[in-house]
Design an enzyme around this catalytic site. Structure first.
Site: not given
Ligand code: SF4
Length: 228
Positions: A150-151
């Site tokens: 996600k990051m």
């Protein structure tokens, strides 16, 4: 296929976002380095923008944008005032910073002890293995301690403008399920399902639009349906 209710809801979200400023607009990870450089009056180089965005993203997991800002500001204040680092958070100044001091400066963010340790390790790897630059592909980025997909996708987007995936945080995950755009129990599944139908030209704006809407109007608690 695109869900039947998508365009109507998404247009309403964008309309609401244009009326209501949200924390993500000034202290979200991708804009925070710019906000800090103005406050501390230094010129933000592209390389340092990328680096600070990475640090800010690493601090942001399970942490509100406002708290993240508080932590980033704390580190910057300390480095500028006490450590003679006029450009605030740089790879060199972060490598020189004690892990225990870093932990103290970020104590308000969730899992600060682990994050301090990940950040210290990641800074050294970025310097030694990647020539002090943020890697340009998701495999190398997610090989860094403390950086998951996600990051990683958000970092690729903000650092290099590479749109390889949709950033799905708690707000995006919750809202996409609430509106039946996906059916998934975890953010990874939500990301995969969204990527199967969301037009690629919306991948970048999608995250800040939904995050801001979740922060201001439709949160997990306290939905402001009367304003919606
Ligand atoms: S604020 Fe209320 S009306 Fe608006 S999207 Fe959320 S639940 Fe629906």
């Amino acid at each position: 296929p695109i869900p039947a209710n998508f365009h109507e809801i998404y247009e309403a979200v964008k309309e609401s976002r244009s009326r209501t400023p949200a924390p993500v607009d000034t202290v979200g990870c991708a804009i925070l380095p710019v906000t800090l450089s103005k406050e501390y009056n230094y010129k933000l180089s592209p390389q340092n923008y990328r680096f600070q965005t990475m640090i800010s993203l690493m601090l942001s997991a399970q942490t509100k944008d406002e708290i993240n800002y508080y932590a980033m500001n704390n580190i910057t204040k300390y480095l500028v005032n006490e450590k003679n680092s006029p450009d605030g958070i740089t790879i060199e100044s972060m490598i020189d910073l004690d892990e225990s001091k870093l932990d103290e400066l970020i104590f308000k963010v969730g899992f600060h002890k682990r994050k301090a340790s990940f950040i210290k390790k990641t800074c050294e790897i970025v310097r030694d293995k990647f020539g002090s630059e943020i890697p340009k592909n998701i495999t190398d980025i997610t090989s860094l301690p403390g950086i998951g997909p996600k990051m990683g996708y958000l970092l690729l987007q903000s650092a290099w403008g590479i749109i390889d995936g949709i950033g799905v945080d708690v707000h995006v995950h919750r809202l996409a399920n609430q509106w039946n755009w996906v059916k998934s129990k975890n953010p990874e599944g939500t990301r995969e399902q969204l990527e199967s139908w969301l037009p690629k030209n919306l991948w970048t704006e999608f995250n800040p639009n939904l995050v801001g809407f979740g922060q201001t109007i439709c949160g997990s608690r306290g939905k402001k349906c009367n304003l919606c």
